[in-house]
Write a protein that holds these residues in place. Structure first.
Motif, PDB file in Angstrom:
ATOM      1  N   PHE A 264      40.616  37.588  44.106  1.00  0.00           N
ATOM      2  CA  PHE A 264      40.026  36.507  43.327  1.00  0.00           C
ATOM      3  C   PHE A 264      40.850  36.250  42.071  1.00  0.00           C
ATOM      4  O   PHE A 264      41.654  37.079  41.640  1.00  0.00           O
ATOM      5  N   THR A 265      40.623  35.090  41.487  1.00  0.00           N
ATOM      6  CA  THR A 265      41.205  34.715  40.205  1.00  0.00           C
ATOM      7  C   THR A 265      40.083  34.738  39.182  1.00  0.00           C
ATOM      8  O   THR A 265      39.009  34.213  39.436  1.00  0.00           O
ATOM      9  N   TYR A 266      40.320  35.379  38.043  1.00  0.00           N
ATOM     10  CA  TYR A 266      39.304  35.361  37.010  1.00  0.00           C
ATOM     11  C   TYR A 266      39.857  34.773  35.724  1.00  0.00           C
ATOM     12  O   TYR A 266      41.054  34.673  35.539  1.00  0.00           O
ATOM     13  N   ASP A 267      38.979  34.372  34.862  1.00  0.00           N
ATOM     14  CA  ASP A 267      39.274  33.608  33.647  1.00  0.00           C
ATOM     15  C   ASP A 267      39.678  32.179  33.986  1.00  0.00           C
ATOM     16  O   ASP A 267      40.484  31.572  33.299  1.00  0.00           O
ATOM     17  N   GLY A 268      39.127  31.632  35.077  1.00  0.00           N
ATOM     18  CA  GLY A 268      39.371  30.249  35.441  1.00  0.00           C
ATOM     19  C   GLY A 268      40.689  30.052  36.163  1.00  0.00           C
ATOM     20  O   GLY A 268      41.407  31.000  36.454  1.00  0.00           O
ATOM     21  N   GLY A 269      40.991  28.801  36.462  1.00  0.00           N
ATOM     22  CA  GLY A 269      42.228  28.465  37.156  1.00  0.00           C
ATOM     23  C   GLY A 269      43.437  28.955  36.384  1.00  0.00           C
ATOM     24  O   GLY A 269      43.444  28.986  35.151  1.00  0.00           O
ATOM     25  N   ASN A 270      44.472  29.365  37.108  1.00  0.00           N
ATOM     26  CA  ASN A 270      45.699  29.928  36.552  1.00  0.00           C
ATOM     27  C   ASN A 270      45.446  31.242  35.821  1.00  0.00           C
ATOM     28  O   ASN A 270      46.254  31.671  35.013  1.00  0.00           O
ATOM     29  N   GLY A 271      44.323  31.895  36.137  1.00  0.00           N
ATOM     30  CA  GLY A 271      43.997  33.168  35.501  1.00  0.00           C
ATOM     31  C   GLY A 271      44.606  34.334  36.242  1.00  0.00           C
ATOM     32  O   GLY A 271      45.227  34.193  37.301  1.00  0.00           O
ATOM     33  N   PRO A 272      44.439  35.539  35.688  1.00  0.00           N
ATOM     34  CA  PRO A 272      44.934  36.737  36.356  1.00  0.00           C
ATOM     35  C   PRO A 272      44.175  37.005  37.647  1.00  0.00           C
ATOM     36  O   PRO A 272      43.039  36.581  37.804  1.00  0.00           O
ATOM     37  N   MET A 273      44.818  37.706  38.564  1.00  0.00           N
ATOM     38  CA  MET A 273      44.209  38.020  39.856  1.00  0.00           C
ATOM     39  C   MET A 273      43.646  39.427  39.848  1.00  0.00           C
ATOM     40  O   MET A 273      44.067  40.278  39.072  1.00  0.00           O
ATOM     41  N   GLY A 274      42.721  39.653  40.767  1.00  0.00           N
ATOM     42  CA  GLY A 274      42.175  40.983  40.973  1.00  0.00           C
ATOM     43  C   GLY A 274      41.793  41.149  42.430  1.00  0.00           C
ATOM     44  O   GLY A 274      41.701  40.178  43.179  1.00  0.00           O
ATOM     45  N   VAL A 275      41.565  42.392  42.843  1.00  0.00           N
ATOM     46  CA  VAL A 275      41.117  42.711  44.203  1.00  0.00           C
ATOM     47  C   VAL A 275      39.979  43.706  44.072  1.00  0.00           C
ATOM     48  O   VAL A 275      40.009  44.592  43.214  1.00  0.00           O
ATOM     49  N   LYS A 276      38.972  43.561  44.909  1.00  0.00           N
ATOM     50  CA  LYS A 276      37.833  44.476  44.908  1.00  0.00           C
ATOM     51  C   LYS A 276      37.497  44.816  46.356  1.00  0.00           C
ATOM     52  O   LYS A 276      37.519  43.947  47.222  1.00  0.00           O
ATOM     53  N   ASN A 277      37.210  46.076  46.605  1.00  0.00           N
ATOM     54  CA  ASN A 277      36.708  46.465  47.921  1.00  0.00           C
ATOM     55  C   ASN A 277      35.259  46.019  48.023  1.00  0.00           C
ATOM     56  O   ASN A 277      34.490  46.183  47.081  1.00  0.00           O
ATOM     57  N   LEU A 278      34.878  45.454  49.163  1.00  0.00           N
ATOM     58  CA  LEU A 278      33.518  44.960  49.325  1.00  0.00           C
ATOM     59  C   LEU A 278      32.484  46.073  49.345  1.00  0.00           C
ATOM     60  O   LEU A 278      31.295  45.818  49.202  1.00  0.00           O
ATOM     61  N   ASP A 279      32.926  47.321  49.472  1.00  0.00           N
ATOM     62  CA  ASP A 279      31.988  48.444  49.454  1.00  0.00           C
ATOM     63  C   ASP A 279      31.505  48.762  48.045  1.00  0.00           C
ATOM     64  O   ASP A 279      30.716  49.675  47.843  1.00  0.00           O
ATOM     65  N   GLY A 280      31.976  48.015  47.053  1.00  0.00           N
ATOM     66  CA  GLY A 280      31.515  48.208  45.689  1.00  0.00           C
ATOM     67  C   GLY A 280      32.486  48.920  44.778  1.00  0.00           C
ATOM     68  O   GLY A 280      32.181  49.151  43.610  1.00  0.00           O
ATOM     69  N   SER A 281      33.662  49.275  45.258  1.00  0.00           N
ATOM     70  CA  SER A 281      34.655  49.957  44.424  1.00  0.00           C
ATOM     71  C   SER A 281      35.026  49.096  43.218  1.00  0.00           C
ATOM     72  O   SER A 281      34.818  47.890  43.208  1.00  0.00           O
ATOM     73  N   ASP A 282      35.595  49.754  42.233  1.00  0.00           N
ATOM     74  CA  ASP A 282      35.991  49.046  41.026  1.00  0.00           C
ATOM     75  C   ASP A 282      37.008  47.957  41.324  1.00  0.00           C
ATOM     76  O   ASP A 282      37.749  48.013  42.310  1.00  0.00           O
ATOM     77  N   ILE A 283      37.061  47.007  40.423  1.00  0.00           N
ATOM     78  CA  ILE A 283      38.035  45.924  40.509  1.00  0.00           C
ATOM     79  C   ILE A 283      39.415  46.465  40.167  1.00  0.00           C
ATOM     80  O   ILE A 283      39.572  47.228  39.225  1.00  0.00           O
ATOM     81  N   VAL A 284      40.417  46.094  40.972  1.00  0.00           N
ATOM     82  CA  VAL A 284      41.801  46.428  40.673  1.00  0.00           C
ATOM     83  C   VAL A 284      42.431  45.190  40.058  1.00  0.00           C
ATOM     84  O   VAL A 284      42.564  44.168  40.720  1.00  0.00           O
ATOM     85  N   SER A 285      42.762  45.258  38.779  1.00  0.00           N
ATOM     86  CA  SER A 285      43.378  44.124  38.114  1.00  0.00           C
ATOM     87  C   SER A 285      44.861  44.105  38.432  1.00  0.00           C
ATOM     88  O   SER A 285      45.509  45.143  38.464  1.00  0.00           O
ATOM     89  N   TYR A 286      45.379  42.923  38.669  1.00  0.00           N
ATOM     90  CA  TYR A 286      46.804  42.785  38.915  1.00  0.00           C
ATOM     91  C   TYR A 286      47.567  42.580  37.607  1.00  0.00           C
ATOM     92  O   TYR A 286      48.733  42.258  37.605  1.00  0.00           O
TER      93      TYR A 286
END
Length: 172
Positions: free
Chosen positions: A73-95
Motif C-alpha cells: 500500500f501507499t500511505y500519506d496519500g498519493g506519491n507517498g511512501p510504500m509499505g507491506v503488511k502480512n494479512l495475518d496481522g504482522s507489523d507493517i514493513v515500511s519501505y
C-alpha cells in the motif's frame, strides 16, 4: 458512498450494499474508502471494518494490491511512501525512502513492481530494497503482473501526464 469533486463541487453516489453469497468462501474483500481515507476489510460472512485507515494509522492509506497473504500500500496519500503488511496481522514493513502508487506482487510474492511519477520500479517484497528501474519509453501507470510471472501489463500514457492517477490517452 462514492464521492467525486468536480470544479470544487462534491458529488456523492448512494451507499451501496455488498452481499456475499458463497458461505463456504474464505478470506476477505479489501477496498479503498473515501470516508475513512483508507482500506476497509469485509471478511466473508462478516461486516466491514477499518483495516488500514487514517483513524488507525494516522495516515491516508490508498493505492494497494493483495497477493499471497500480503498487502502492499501507499500511505500519506498519493506519491507517498510504500509499505507491506502480512494479512495475518504482522507489523507493517515500511519501505522507508521507497515511494510508489500502483503496485503488483510477482506470483510468488518475492518481488513488487511499483509505479512512481510515471516510472516503473522493481523491489524486493521482503526488504523493500529497490532492485531496478524498468526502462520504459513513455510514462506508465497501473501495473499488473501476469499469474504465471512471464508478462507485465501497464497503462502506457500517450497523452498528457499530470500524475500516476491523472492522465489521459492511456493504452495497455
Amino acid at each position: 458512498e462514492l464521492e467525486l469533486a468536480i470544479s470544487g463541487q462534491v458529488l456523492a453516489a448512494p451507499v451501496r450494499t455488498i452481499y456475499v453469497n458463497r458461505m463456504d468462501a474464505q478470506g476477505s474483500i479489501f477496498y479503498w474508502s473515501t470516508s475513512t481515507s483508507g482500506i476497509m476489510e469485509i471478511p466473508y460472512g462478516g461486516s466491514a471494518t477499518e483495516y488500514l485507515t487514517v483513524n488507525n494509522t494516522g495516515h491516508c492509506v490508498g493505492c494497494h494490491t493483495v497477493r499471497n497473504g500480503k498487502i502492499a500500500f501507499t500511505y500519506d496519500g498519493g506519491n507517498g511512501p510504500m509499505g507491506v503488511k502480512n494479512l495475518d496481522g504482522s507489523d507493517i514493513v515500511s519501505y522507508g525512502a521507497a515511494y510508489g502508487n500502483f503496485t503488483s506482487f510477482s506470483p510468488d510474492g518475492q518481488y513488487l513492481l511499483s509505479v512512481y511519477m510515471g516510472a516503473l520500479y522493481l523491489y524486493d517484497a521482503q526488504t523493500g530494497a529497490e532492485l531496478y528501474q524498468v526502462p520504459t519509453s513513455i510514462p506508465v501507470s497501473h501495473v499488473d503482473w501476469s499469474p504465471n510471472g512471464d508478462l507485465v501489463a501497464v497503462t502506457g500514457i500517450g497523452g498528457s501526464y499530470g500524475c500516476d492517477w491523472c492522465f489521459y490517452e492511456g493504452n495497455i
